[in-house]
Structures are given as C-alpha cells and as structure tokens.
Write a protein that holds these residues in place. Structure first.
Motif, PDB file in Angstrom:
ATOM      1  N   SER A 149       0.847  -1.190   0.000  1.00 47.36           N
ATOM      2  CA  SER A 149       0.000   0.000   0.000  1.00 47.36           C
ATOM      3  C   SER A 149       0.881   1.238   0.000  1.00 47.36           C
ATOM      4  O   SER A 149       0.937   2.002   0.967  1.00 47.36           O
ATOM      5  N   ALA A 150       1.598   1.405  -1.097  1.00 43.12           N
ATOM      6  CA  ALA A 150       2.536   2.507  -1.271  1.00 43.12           C
ATOM      7  C   ALA A 150       2.570   2.850  -2.752  1.00 43.12           C
ATOM      8  O   ALA A 150       2.070   2.094  -3.584  1.00 43.12           O
ATOM      9  N   CYS A 151       3.155   3.957  -3.092  1.00 41.45           N
ATOM     10  CA  CYS A 151       3.088   4.436  -4.473  1.00 41.45           C
ATOM     11  C   CYS A 151       3.971   3.623  -5.421  1.00 41.45           C
ATOM     12  O   CYS A 151       5.106   3.271  -5.090  1.00 41.45           O
ATOM     13  N   ASN A 152       3.419   3.350  -6.614  1.00 43.54           N
ATOM     14  CA  ASN A 152       4.200   2.790  -7.728  1.00 43.54           C
ATOM     15  C   ASN A 152       4.876   1.463  -7.415  1.00 43.54           C
ATOM     16  O   ASN A 152       5.907   1.134  -8.006  1.00 43.54           O
ATOM     17  N   THR A 153       4.303   0.675  -6.518  1.00 41.62           N
ATOM     18  CA  THR A 153       4.941  -0.601  -6.189  1.00 41.62           C
ATOM     19  C   THR A 153       4.817  -1.611  -7.321  1.00 41.62           C
ATOM     20  O   THR A 153       5.540  -2.606  -7.343  1.00 41.62           O
ATOM     21  N   GLY A 154       3.895  -1.381  -8.264  1.00 44.97           N
ATOM     22  CA  GLY A 154       3.745  -2.273  -9.403  1.00 44.97           C
ATOM     23  C   GLY A 154       4.297  -1.710 -10.692  1.00 44.97           C
ATOM     24  O   GLY A 154       4.121  -2.309 -11.760  1.00 44.97           O
ATOM     25  N   THR A 155       4.955  -0.556 -10.625  1.00 46.05           N
ATOM     26  CA  THR A 155       5.521   0.060 -11.824  1.00 46.05           C
ATOM     27  C   THR A 155       7.045  -0.001 -11.767  1.00 46.05           C
ATOM     28  O   THR A 155       7.643  -0.318 -10.746  1.00 46.05           O
ATOM     29  N   GLY A 156       7.653   0.314 -12.877  1.00 36.76           N
ATOM     30  CA  GLY A 156       9.109   0.281 -12.967  1.00 36.76           C
ATOM     31  C   GLY A 156       9.524   0.172 -14.409  1.00 36.76           C
ATOM     32  O   GLY A 156       8.732   0.380 -15.330  1.00 36.76           O
ATOM     33  N   LYS A 157      10.760  -0.194 -14.605  1.00 33.81           N
ATOM     34  CA  LYS A 157      11.308  -0.331 -15.959  1.00 33.81           C
ATOM     35  C   LYS A 157      10.711  -1.554 -16.636  1.00 33.81           C
ATOM     36  O   LYS A 157      10.643  -2.633 -16.051  1.00 33.81           O
ATOM     37  N   LEU A 158      10.261  -1.379 -17.868  1.00 34.96           N
ATOM     38  CA  LEU A 158       9.710  -2.488 -18.648  1.00 34.96           C
ATOM     39  C   LEU A 158      10.843  -3.158 -19.407  1.00 34.96           C
ATOM     40  O   LEU A 158      11.497  -2.538 -20.247  1.00 34.96           O
ATOM     41  N   GLN A 159      11.107  -4.416 -19.093  1.00 39.52           N
ATOM     42  CA  GLN A 159      12.191  -5.157 -19.741  1.00 39.52           C
ATOM     43  C   GLN A 159      11.607  -6.149 -20.725  1.00 39.52           C
ATOM     44  O   GLN A 159      10.810  -7.010 -20.356  1.00 39.52           O
ATOM     45  N   GLU A 160      12.000  -6.023 -21.972  1.00 37.88           N
ATOM     46  CA  GLU A 160      11.466  -6.876 -23.035  1.00 37.88           C
ATOM     47  C   GLU A 160      11.668  -8.345 -22.698  1.00 37.88           C
ATOM     48  O   GLU A 160      12.746  -8.777 -22.321  1.00 37.88           O
ATOM     49  N   GLY A 161      10.597  -9.120 -22.817  1.00 39.07           N
ATOM     50  CA  GLY A 161      10.680 -10.546 -22.569  1.00 39.07           C
ATOM     51  C   GLY A 161      10.619 -10.932 -21.120  1.00 39.07           C
ATOM     52  O   GLY A 161      10.627 -12.115 -20.788  1.00 39.07           O
ATOM     53  N   GLU A 162      10.541  -9.952 -20.221  1.00 33.93           N
ATOM     54  CA  GLU A 162      10.534 -10.264 -18.794  1.00 33.93           C
ATOM     55  C   GLU A 162       9.386  -9.598 -18.061  1.00 33.93           C
ATOM     56  O   GLU A 162       8.796 -10.170 -17.158  1.00 33.93           O
ATOM     57  N   GLY A 163       9.031  -8.375 -18.435  1.00 35.64           N
ATOM     58  CA  GLY A 163       7.934  -7.682 -17.781  1.00 35.64           C
ATOM     59  C   GLY A 163       8.410  -6.460 -17.028  1.00 35.64           C
ATOM     60  O   GLY A 163       9.505  -5.947 -17.258  1.00 35.64           O
ATOM     61  N   VAL A 164       7.577  -5.993 -16.095  1.00 37.20           N
ATOM     62  CA  VAL A 164       7.876  -4.785 -15.332  1.00 37.20           C
ATOM     63  C   VAL A 164       8.772  -5.138 -14.148  1.00 37.20           C
ATOM     64  O   VAL A 164       8.448  -6.009 -13.341  1.00 37.20           O
ATOM     65  N   LEU A 165       9.912  -4.464 -14.046  1.00 37.57           N
ATOM     66  CA  LEU A 165      10.847  -4.687 -12.940  1.00 37.57           C
ATOM     67  C   LEU A 165      10.463  -3.766 -11.788  1.00 37.57           C
ATOM     68  O   LEU A 165      10.937  -2.642 -11.677  1.00 37.57           O
ATOM     69  N   SER A 166       9.596  -4.246 -10.934  1.00 37.83           N
ATOM     70  CA  SER A 166       8.995  -3.418  -9.887  1.00 37.83           C
ATOM     71  C   SER A 166       9.348  -3.940  -8.501  1.00 37.83           C
ATOM     72  O   SER A 166       9.900  -5.035  -8.339  1.00 37.83           O
ATOM     73  N   LEU A 167       8.986  -3.154  -7.481  1.00 39.90           N
ATOM     74  CA  LEU A 167       9.117  -3.622  -6.102  1.00 39.90           C
ATOM     75  C   LEU A 167       8.255  -4.855  -5.869  1.00 39.90           C
ATOM     76  O   LEU A 167       8.653  -5.787  -5.170  1.00 39.90           O
ATOM     77  N   ALA A 168       7.053  -4.858  -6.446  1.00 37.55           N
ATOM     78  CA  ALA A 168       6.167  -6.015  -6.286  1.00 37.55           C
ATOM     79  C   ALA A 168       6.832  -7.279  -6.812  1.00 37.55           C
ATOM     80  O   ALA A 168       6.686  -8.364  -6.234  1.00 37.55           O
ATOM     81  N   ARG A 169       7.557  -7.155  -7.887  1.00 41.68           N
ATOM     82  CA  ARG A 169       8.252  -8.312  -8.459  1.00 41.68           C
ATOM     83  C   ARG A 169       9.253  -8.879  -7.464  1.00 41.68           C
ATOM     84  O   ARG A 169       9.473 -10.095  -7.396  1.00 41.68           O
TER      85      ARG A 169
END
Length: 927
Positions: free
Chosen positions: A800-820
């Motif tokens: 429950s914090a900002c942008n925990t599911g966002t981040g750099k999008l890496q081709e073939g892998e997905g979003v490199l986020s804190l949630a990841r």
C-alpha cells in the motif's frame, strides 16, 4: 605462431625433467606423448590434443622444481583445447588450474595471471554470457594494473573487452567509458592510424547512434573511415576481415561484405580447421549478407551449412531438413542464429510464393530455435546475461506465434493454436519463473539447509557490495578508488563461489536439477483443467507485436486465438489513458478535456483488447478474468476500461460503465507461473502491518504516498488490518527495516503502508521507505535487490505505497517493480499500486479489502468489492479512477486460509460494522 611456440617451450621443459627423474619416468612414453600433443596442436585438432595433454599431466612428477611451470603451460593449453571443443566446464577447470600455478610461480599480480583471466572472459563472451565475461575482463584489468608495470597494449585490450561486454548488456555509458579508456593506450602502443583504433571508433559511433546522438556518431564513423582509407598494412593479432564485412553490410555494400566474409572463412579454415565452431560462424555471416540482398534461397543454403556443422551427426543437405535433437550443443547462440535465420528466410519465401511447405518450415525452425535458446537460458549463466538474451529472443517467439497463427488459419489444426500459446508463455517472465522453480526445487529436493543458507548469504553479500559500487558511481566521480577495486575483487570471488555452488547443487542433487531446469510451460488445455476450475472463469493472455496484437482467450470450454492490427495510435491511446489515470492534476487543470480523453481512449481500448472475445465471454457466462498483459498493457488496470461509448457532456466518474462492474479481474505474470505457485510454508503470525512515521501530520489533509511527507491514514490502515486479522503492527518509530526483516518470514499477510522511492533506470535500487533509525545497522530503505535474498512465507503481500507495481519495462521479462521483488521472495499473491496512490482513498479501499477477505472471499473478488464500495459512496470530486483503481492484484487469487474460532468470527463481524461506520464518519468529516 603462438601455438607452435607453446608446444616447443612445453617440450623443452618436459625434456628437462627427464635427467632428474630418469629412473621414475617412462621417457619413451613421455616423448611419444609430447610428439603426439605437438602434432594435434599444430593440426588444430583440440579433441586429440586434449587427450594427449591429459596423459602428460598424469606422467609429470608434481614435486619437481620444474613441475609448476610445466603444469601451468599444460593446463593453459588444455583450457584452450577444451574451449575449442565446446567443453566449457572442463575449459574453466583447466584455466582455473593454470591461474593457480601461475599465481604460485609469479604471484597473483602478474601479466600471465591477468592474461588467463582475459582468456576466461573470452570463453564466457563466446557463449553469450556477457555478465560473467564482464567479471573476468574486470579481473584481467585489475590484475594488469596491480602488476606495477602495466602494459599499454594489455590494459587497452582489457578495457576494449570490458566495453564489448557492457555493449552486449546494452550498457552504453559503461561501454563508452571503457572504449575511451582503451583509445589513448592503443594510440600510444599501435600508433594513431592502426586498424585496431578503427574498431573503437566504429564501436563508439554505434553507441552514439543507439543513444540517438547522431552528430557524435557521424564524427566517430568518419574517424573510422579515415583509417580505412589509409589501409594500413600493419598486422594485428585479431582478424580484420570480419569487422570489414560487418561495416560493408551496414553500408549496404553486400558484394563487398561477402568478399570479406568468404576471405574470413578461408582464414578460419586454415587457423581452426574446417569443422571448428568459429569456422561455422562465418556461414551465418555469409547467409545474413545474402538475406539482406533478399536472396533467400542462397541464405538458406549457408544457414543450413552452419546447422550441419554445429550439430554433430546431422548431415542432411536438404535445406528443409532439420535435426531431431541437439540438446547441450556447445555453440548454442551460434546455432540459434542459424536456425532463426532459416526460419526468417522461410517466412520471407512464404510471403512471396504462398507455398505451405515454406510456412511449415518457418514454423518448425522457430520451435527448434526456441528449444536451443531454452537450453541456453536454463544454464547457470549470470542473471543479467539471461535477461539480455530474453530481450534478444523475443522476435523469435513473435515469429513463431505468427507462423502458428497463419497455419491455424490455413489448416484449422488445433495443434498450431496450442503451440502459439506455448511461444507466448516462453516469452514472459522467464527469470521470475526460474527463480520460483529454484525456490521450489531447493526445498523439495532434499538440499541441506546449510547449503540453502550459504547460497542466501552469498547473494546477500554480492548485493551489498554491488550497491556500494552503484552508490559510488552515482556521486558523479570516477569510481576507481582503492576501496572500489577491493569491492570489485570481493564481488568477483563471491560470484565465482556462487557459480561453483550452483554447479555442485546440480551434480549432487539430481532431483533439484530436474525441478529447477524443467523446460515445459503450461498448455492451453492444462490452463482449462488447473487454472479455470471455476466454470465462470477465463484467462486472457496478450502479446504485443510491432503491428499486431494477439489475444489468447481461454474459457473452460473454448480456446481461441485472435489477431488484430494495431498502429502508433494504439500506443498513443495507451499512454494517454495511463496519463489521465495516474496524474489527477490533469483532471483538475482541464476537467472536461481530461474526462473526454479518458472516456474516449478507455472505450477504444476496450474494443481492441476485449472486443474480439466479447461474444465468447458472454456465451460462456464468464464472471471472472485473469489477465496476462504484455508490454505497456502492464501499466493499465483493465477494470477502468469502458464497455461502451459515453455520450453527453456531464462529468460523472462514479456512474461510468466500467469493466469493473462486468468482471472480477486479477493479473498474472504468466499462466505457467500462476500454475506453479505453491502455498507457502506454515506461518506463525497471521498478519504483520507496517506503517512508519515520517513527520508531523496535517489533520484532514490527504496526500500521495510518493514523498517523505507525513502520512495521515497509514497507521489507521494497519490498525484496522490488525483488528481484522490479529497479528502484529510495526508503527511510527517501531516501523524499522530491521524489525520488518526479523518478523516478515513468519507472517501470512504482509501489509506495508508507507512511502517509496522508485528508480526507473536501476529498478533493483527502488526502495520501500521505513522509519530511519540511526542506531540500526539497516539504512531504513528496503531495496528491491534485498527482497531477492529474502525467504517469505506470506500468502499475500499488500504493498500500500506508491508505484509498487511500476518500474522499468524489460522486453521478454515484464515490469521490474518492487512487487516483483516480493514474487522473487516467494509471495504467490501481491496487491500492488500502478501510480502515486492517494493516502486517504487507499486506506478506505484496503480496509474494505481486508473485511471481504476475512469473510473468506477470494482475493480478486475482495479487491473488486472494495473498489465498488468506494465508488458507491464516493464524493463526485473523488470518484475519478485515480483514487480507487490504482491497487491491483497479481498472482494467486484464492481465499486466505487462516484458522479462526467461532468467537473470533463474531468479533470480526462487529469490527467490520464498526469499520464501515468509521469510514462513513471520515467521509462526512472531510466534506
């Protein structure tokens, strides 16, 4: 010349041993072995040379004063022989032994030792393992500099090799740095017009071109051209014709490129032999040049020639033929390029002649190429190397999907549709899947806890050291202090130890190896049986190609594949929708424009994303959807899409036809990952809520959880969680990183209500911000890379914090986020945010989410109900999706399994009612 000299020196040393050990040695046999080894070395037969050299090792007396020198040379030569054979593990074993002998004789800081590290780096580089190559090239450089008398030529080569490794990892700034370091050294040693300088100029030009710095690129290309025009005849230790061929190809001079490539081919035949992998590589270059000329038939001929050379026992000269199996082929990246080249050539031929045989051949070679690359990716290569290859092979999967789709349209055979789904699954979240399989394997294959802990400690130390180097580099100064060099040396040793541990685990625990390195992904029929047990559930998986959108729609009774044409306007609409969702300021500054933009783009995207499957979902009575997004779709919650166009000028966000009202939605990285997620080990703590204190709060003022200003509602949020679940909270000054790490592994539900700091350029350094305790060994910032080293047993992590599911999008892998990071740590289900969420609104949504979960609702249904409850009572000014749609659920959606007594359930019911009254009071107070 160097090989003949090595053989002569080796012979002299061995002959010198004989007078000292005349009675102990079978001199006739030894002389025969020397003669045989020399013959095979001279004739470029590495296999037979290795056999002879191994026999020599057994006969050399190890207690002689000459033995270390002789064994150093034998092991070094064996390392090269095994490398040339493609026996990589044996090559490293022998080169490691050569390093040990050289260090014993001359000390660890010696030119010969540095040279050996460079050789090991070359082995990794030839395998396409750029990260491990980088480690050894750095060790080569550091060792050469430590000699006290570094040689300009060797230091320059080390910098050049380092630059190439960074370039392979797409780290252009680091590559540029090392090319610039090599440049003056080579000018001094070779002269200003030497051919080797042209390589650096060309490489720098390419880097600037890739970084869209055209003026700088042209400047360096011009310098390279000036050297080319002078045509210096000076010989260099590295072949030039291949580079000249590449330059000509890029310039569109195909005939000239072919001349260079054929010249290189003959040179390699003379140097390495006709059947050497490096010789075979020239056929790929030649084939590519013909492909660029659109001479696909000749391209196929040379690609096929390369395949025959790479795959032992395969000799069918028919270009339509292919090998049955080729697992563990040493030259995997080269074979992949040959097979992929054939697939692309067949696809181009099909586009011209429409013969089904061409289409089937393209499809078959895509399957073969992915099998080769699977074997490559499943090896114990560095994570960054595998990530780089993930992005590089995405076009293979896209071509495979397109070929399978066309064959399905042509024949109606369901097999092609299923294979297209397999291609799609292999293109998604590969590193995350292998990490999950590693966690499962290491726990279920009988690996001792001591080895598990050793691995964890090694990874933790490596991460800490790399963070130090990263922080030094962020301070805008040369990170070349003695401390950084010592840290680099420590990282090198730790990674070598980790690699050796991985090899030992694979050899000593076969069950671990089988579990971790399984190659299969889930099939569409298995999705129906295992993931869609609820008859009203469906899975929608998306693949974004440059001009096409693929949608796999799987329900309990149907498997469908749809293809839609997209163009730049699709991506513009996606970005526009994301902007209106994540930036509430747009609606506040221009409310009508923002409203119209939102309603128009969300309705358009609904038609593109769900329109093709709309009738199927309706006919099958679907109520719940699992979405597997791709690319930019990962940043948009599908619940905000509008199921129909909205007319009229009235701005009423609360009553729009959101998809949220039609389906219960959740998300997954891939269907395979979702299927293989296992229930964590039993946790001893029901709930752990963390809400740090950041400063004095301003009563009644809600704000985003994106800065380190005081938060008004985060402590109340975790307090409600504790009231619902029991357990423990860490609030205010007790909400420290150290306390969290001590308690986290014991909790069934983890709930973090706090600030974040997101680093898009280096996602591993994004942070969750705890209370900063100056007395603690922790810094109060939990980085993503630290999560990778944790072992969590939570069934659900609520970020429950900002942008925990966002981040750099890496081709073939997905979003490199804190949630990841929490997924890496073992959490099967995560509630995460897609933008800078509002403090007050998020607390309300999460409170209702917990209340529904406590009533044994599934996680996806609970979050959906919480959003609907918010909308039902929201003030019109706060009904915008920005306030309620930012939290999404990814992963397992099953209910929380927690034992509770009947008395506790009655208490819970009371608390839910009280909680509802509390939020109502808050709402009326803020009006």
């Amino acid at each position: 010349m160097r090989r003949r000299l090595t053989a002569v020196v080796l012979s002299l040393f061995l002959y010198g041993l004989m007078p000292l050990y005349g009675q102990q040695l079978d001199t006739a046999s030894l002389v025969a072995d020397i003669t045989t080894a020399n013959r095979w070395i001279k004739s470029n037969d590495p296999r037979r040379a290795a056999i002879s050299l191994e026999q020599l090792i057994k006969k050399i007396p190890h207690d002689s004063r000459w033995a270390d020198s002789v064994l150093y040379r034998v092991h070094r030569r064996l390392g090269v022989a095994y490398r040339d054979m493609g026996a990589i593990d044996q090559a490293f074993d022998r080169l490691d032994s050569a390093v040990a002998y050289a260090s014993k004789i001359w000390g660890s800081a010696h030119h010969r030792v540095a040279f050996l590290y460079g050789q090991q780096g070359n082995v990794y580089y030839s395998m396409g393992d750029y990260e491990n190559a980088r480690l050894f090239y750095q060790k080569d450089l550091d060792t050469e500099l430590a000699t006290g008398e570094p040689r300009d030529r060797d230091v320059g080569i080390a910098h050049y090799n380092l630059a190439n490794a960074h370039f392979g990892l797409l780290e252009y700034a680091e590559a540029e740095h090392h090319y610039q370091k090599a440049l003056p050294l080579w000018k001094t040693h070779f002269g200003p017009d030497h051919e080797m300088l042209r390589w650096i100029y060309n490489s720098l030009g390419t880097i600037y071109w890739e970084r869209e710095m055209a003026a700088e690129a042209v400047e360096y290309y011009q310098l390279a051209m000036e050297i080319e025009m002078k045509k210096q005849p000076t010989k260099s230790p590295i072949s030039q014709t291949l580079k000249q061929g590449e330059d000509s190809l890029q310039a569109g001079k195909y005939k000239q490129a072919l001349t260079y490539y054929f010249s290189e081919l003959e040179a390699r035949k003379q140097t390495f032999g006709a059947n050497h992998p490096l010789t075979a590589g020239c056929y790929n270059y030649i084939a590519h040049a013909y492909f660029r000329q659109k001479d696909y038939q000749t391209a196929l001929k040379y690609y096929h020639e390369a395949v025959m050379m790479y795959v032992g026992g395969f000799s069918d000269t028919n270009v339509y033929a292919y090998p049955d199996t080729f697992l563990q082929v040493p030259s995997g990246p080269y074979l992949f390029e040959a097979l992929m080249g054939k697939a692309e050539a067949f696809a181009q031929r099909y586009s011209l002649n429409r013969h089904q045989r061409e289409l089937e051949s393209a499809y078959r070679h895509c399957i073969l190429a992915t099998e080769v690359i699977d074997d490559f990716r499943l090896s114990d290569k560095a994570e960054r190397t595998k990530a780089r290859w993930n992005s590089k092979v995405k076009p293979t999967y896209l071509l495979g999907i397109e070929m399978a789709y066309q064959l399905y349209q042509l024949t109606g055979d369901e097999v092609y549709k299923s294979q297209a789904f397999v291609f799609a699954e292999k293109s998604k979240a590969f590193l995350l899947l292998t990490s999950q399989r590693h966690h499962q394997a290491i726990h279920y294959a009988g690996v001792p806890q001591s080895l598990i802990e050793r691995e964890r400690v090694l990874k933790e130390k490596i991460a800490q050291h790399e963070q130090f180097i990263f922080m030094e580099e962020q301070q805008c100064r040369e990170a070349d202090t003695l401390q950084v060099k010592l840290i680099n040396a420590a990282v090198f040793d730790l990674k070598r130890e980790l690699n050796i541990l991985a090899e030992d685990l694979a050899q000593q625990y076969p069950a671990y190896y089988r579990l971790k390195y399984q190659r299969n992904v889930i099939s569409p029929h298995a999705v129906q049986k295992r993931l869609l047990k609820d008859e009203k559930s469906a899975l929608l998986a998306y693949i974004l190609a440059p001009k096409k959108l693929y949608l796999f729609a799987i329900t309990p009774s149907h498997i469908e594949l749809y293809q839609s044409a997209i163009n730049e306007s699709f991506h513009e609409s996606l970005e526009a929708l994301q902007a209106t969702l994540s930036d509430i300021g747009l609606s506040q500054r221009a409310p009508q424009v923002a409203f119209e933009t939102y309603t128009e783009t969300s309705a358009q995207l609904y038609q593109l994303l769900l329109g093709p499957a709309e009738d199927l979902l309706l006919a099958d009575g679907i109520e719940r959807i699992v979405v597997i997004p791709d690319g930019g779709l990962s940043y948009v919650p599908f619940g905000v899409l509008l199921t129909r166009n909205v007319t009229g000028s009235q701005r009423d966000y609360a009553r729009l036809p959101y998809l949220l009202h039609t389906y219960t939605l959740s998300y997954a990285h891939s269907a395979t990952l979702l299927d293989e997620q296992r229930s964590p080990q039993a946790a001893t703590l029901s709930y752990l809520g963390v809400a740090p204190e950041y400063g004095s709060a301003s009563p009644g003022i809600a704000q985003s959880r994106s800065s380190l200003a005081a938060l008004t509602y985060n402590m109340e949020e975790v307090s409600l969680g504790k009231n619902v679940w029991g357990g423990k909270t860490l609030t205010a000054q007790k909400a420290t990183e150290a306390y969290f790490k001590q308690q986290a592994a014991s909790a069934t539900i983890l709930h973090l209500a706090m600030h974040t700091s997101i680093n898009d350029s280096a996602p591993q350094y994004s942070q969750l911000r705890f209370y900063e305790n100056s007395d603690s060994l922790e810094d109060g910032m939990l980085h993503t890379y630290e999560l990778y080293t944790l072992e969590l047993n939570a069934s659900l992590a609520v970020l429950s914090a900002c942008n925990t599911g966002t981040g750099k999008l890496q081709e073939g892998e997905g979003v490199l986020s804190l949630a990841r990071g929490f997924s890496y740590a073992g959490c099967p289900s995560i509630a995460m945010s897609l933008w800078q969420i509002d403090d007050q609104a998020t607390a309300q949504v999460i409170g209702d989410f917990f209340a529904s979960l406590a009533k044994s609702e599934s996680k996806d249904q609970a979050l959906c109900d919480a959003k609907k409850a918010y909308l039902a009572q929201a003030d019109p000014a706060r009904a915008h999706p920005y306030y309620w749609a930012g939290m999404t659920l990814i992963g397992d959606r099953s209910p929380i399994a927690m034992t509770q007594s009947v008395g506790w359930m009655w208490t819970l019911l009371v608390l839910v009612v009280v909680g509802g009254g509390f939020w109502g009071w808050r709402k009326s107070k803020n009006k």
